[in-house]
Design a protein around this motif. Structure first.
Motif, short mmCIF file in Angstrom:
data_model
loop_
_atom_site.label_atom_id
_atom_site.label_comp_id
_atom_site.label_asym_id
_atom_site.label_seq_id
_atom_site.Cartn_x
_atom_site.Cartn_y
_atom_site.Cartn_z
N LEU A 145 0.88 -1.16 0.00
CA LEU A 145 0.00 0.00 0.00
C LEU A 145 0.92 1.21 0.00
CD1 LEU A 145 -2.93 1.06 0.16
CD2 LEU A 145 -2.56 1.28 2.61
N ASN A 146 0.68 2.12 -0.93
CA ASN A 146 1.51 3.32 -1.07
C ASN A 146 0.73 4.54 -0.63
OD1 ASN A 146 3.50 1.73 -2.27
ND2 ASN A 146 2.79 2.16 -4.32
N LEU A 147 1.38 5.42 0.13
CA LEU A 147 0.80 6.69 0.54
C LEU A 147 1.76 7.79 0.12
CD1 LEU A 147 -0.28 5.79 4.19
CD2 LEU A 147 -1.67 5.68 2.11
N ARG A 148 1.22 8.87 -0.41
CA ARG A 148 2.03 10.03 -0.80
C ARG A 148 1.47 11.25 -0.08
NH1 ARG A 148 5.34 9.93 -5.24
NH2 ARG A 148 4.79 12.10 -5.62
N ILE A 149 2.37 12.17 0.28
CA ILE A 149 1.96 13.37 1.00
C ILE A 149 1.96 14.59 0.08
CG2 ILE A 149 2.61 12.48 3.25
CD1 ILE A 149 5.20 14.14 3.05
N ASP A 150 1.91 14.33 -1.23
CA ASP A 150 1.79 15.41 -2.21
C ASP A 150 0.97 14.92 -3.39
OD1 ASP A 150 3.42 13.95 -4.08
OD2 ASP A 150 5.20 14.71 -3.09
N ARG A 151 0.72 15.77 -4.34
CA ARG A 151 -0.06 15.41 -5.52
C ARG A 151 0.83 15.16 -6.72
NH1 ARG A 151 -5.80 15.01 -4.71
NH2 ARG A 151 -6.13 16.03 -2.72
N GLY A 152 2.14 15.13 -6.53
CA GLY A 152 3.08 14.96 -7.63
C GLY A 152 3.07 13.56 -8.22
N PHE A 153 3.66 13.46 -9.41
CA PHE A 153 3.76 12.17 -10.09
C PHE A 153 4.90 11.34 -9.52
CE2 PHE A 153 5.51 9.43 -13.42
CZ PHE A 153 4.38 8.69 -13.74
N ASP A 154 6.03 11.98 -9.25
CA ASP A 154 7.23 11.29 -8.76
C ASP A 154 7.64 11.93 -7.44
OD1 ASP A 154 9.30 9.47 -8.82
OD2 ASP A 154 10.54 10.62 -10.20
N GLY A 155 8.31 11.17 -6.61
CA GLY A 155 8.77 11.68 -5.33
C GLY A 155 8.69 10.60 -4.27
N VAL A 156 8.79 11.03 -3.03
CA VAL A 156 8.79 10.09 -1.91
C VAL A 156 7.43 9.41 -1.81
CG1 VAL A 156 9.04 9.84 0.59
CG2 VAL A 156 10.56 11.38 -0.67
N ASN A 157 7.50 8.11 -1.62
CA ASN A 157 6.34 7.24 -1.55
C ASN A 157 6.49 6.43 -0.26
OD1 ASN A 157 4.05 6.05 -2.67
ND2 ASN A 157 5.24 4.46 -3.67
N TYR A 158 5.50 6.47 0.61
CA TYR A 158 5.54 5.71 1.86
C TYR A 158 4.85 4.38 1.62
CZ TYR A 158 6.99 10.16 3.79
OH TYR A 158 7.69 11.32 4.05
N GLN A 159 5.57 3.27 1.91
CA GLN A 159 5.06 1.95 1.56
C GLN A 159 5.01 1.02 2.77
OE1 GLN A 159 7.89 0.64 -1.44
NE2 GLN A 159 6.57 1.43 -3.06
N ALA A 199 1.90 14.75 8.54
CA ALA A 199 1.82 15.19 7.15
C ALA A 199 0.41 14.94 6.64
CB ALA A 199 2.85 14.44 6.31
N ARG A 200 0.17 15.32 5.43
CA ARG A 200 -1.16 15.13 4.84
C ARG A 200 -1.08 14.08 3.74
NH1 ARG A 200 -4.81 18.70 6.45
NH2 ARG A 200 -6.05 18.60 4.56
N ILE A 201 -1.88 13.02 3.88
CA ILE A 201 -1.94 11.98 2.86
C ILE A 201 -2.80 12.48 1.73
CG2 ILE A 201 -2.70 9.63 2.36
CD1 ILE A 201 -2.17 9.06 5.39
N GLU A 202 -2.23 12.57 0.53
CA GLU A 202 -2.96 13.10 -0.62
C GLU A 202 -3.14 12.09 -1.75
OE1 GLU A 202 -2.44 17.02 -1.85
OE2 GLU A 202 -1.77 17.72 0.11
N GLN A 203 -2.37 11.00 -1.73
CA GLN A 203 -2.54 9.95 -2.74
C GLN A 203 -2.43 8.59 -2.07
OE1 GLN A 203 -0.69 10.40 -6.70
NE2 GLN A 203 0.29 12.24 -5.84
N VAL A 204 -3.20 7.65 -2.59
CA VAL A 204 -3.20 6.27 -2.10
C VAL A 204 -3.03 5.37 -3.31
CG1 VAL A 204 -4.60 4.47 -0.99
CG2 VAL A 204 -4.71 6.83 -0.16
N GLY A 205 -2.23 4.31 -3.15
CA GLY A 205 -2.03 3.40 -4.27
C GLY A 205 -1.76 1.97 -3.82
N LEU A 206 -1.85 1.07 -4.78
CA LEU A 206 -1.53 -0.34 -4.59
C LEU A 206 -0.41 -0.69 -5.55
CD1 LEU A 206 -5.19 -1.66 -4.58
CD2 LEU A 206 -3.65 -1.63 -2.61
#
Length: 167
Positions: free
Chosen positions: A86-100, A138-145
């Protein structure tokens, strides 16, 4: 009490999710998140090592939640015996730090997977980022699998929903 982030009980629930596979760097893996008429979503596709590939993922934006108030993210999933992230991002960008955070639900059985925010590791393109900002506060702004880690071949993860659990 958990707050619903995504409930995959209608076809439109998957419409905002986009595939971001190793094709962005020349690979040939493919994935999608689709609605199953049985009332859940399915993250499925093929992971291939060709052209230095090896990952498949989907993600979407979420209304920002204050992460300091969240203890864990919960998913109700039916696995295929593979390990997912499960991936969480704290921005709306395409690339960058991804919390997994990784999870490996048993094959063929619906289970609830609770992933503590403290267990999410900051990564960038598969490598740990030791000096990344803390996920808490931080603020979670994107969620992914995602599926990666040399798990080549077809995969299928059924998912009923994703919830944020607050302390």
């Amino acid at each position: 009490m958990p707050e619903t982030l995504f409930l995959f009980d209608r076809p439109e629930a998957v419409s905002a999710w986009s595939a971001i596979d190793d094709r962005v760097m020349g690979g040939v893996s493919r994935s999608a998140l689709r609605f199953d008429p049985a009332g859940h979503a399915v993250f499925s596709g093929q992971v291939a090592p060709d052209n230095n590939g090896g990952f498949a993922s989907v993600r979407t934006s979420v209304s920002p939640l204050p992460a300091k108030d969240i203890d864990a993210i919960e998913l109700v999933v039916r696995g295929d015996g593979r390990r997912y992230k499960l991936n969480l991002r704290i921005d709306r960008g395409f690339d960058g730090v991804n919390y997994q955070a990784a999870f490996a639900p048993p094959a063929g059985l619906w289970t609830r997977q609770a992933l503590a925010l403290a267990d999410f590791l900051p990564t960038w393109r598969g490598r740990t980022v030791p000096d990344a900002p803390a996920l808490r506060g931080a603020r979670i702004e994107q969620v992914g699998l995602m599926i990666a880690d040399r798990q080549f071949g077809g995969f299928e993860l059924a998912i009923q929903g994703i919830w944020a659990r607050r302390e």
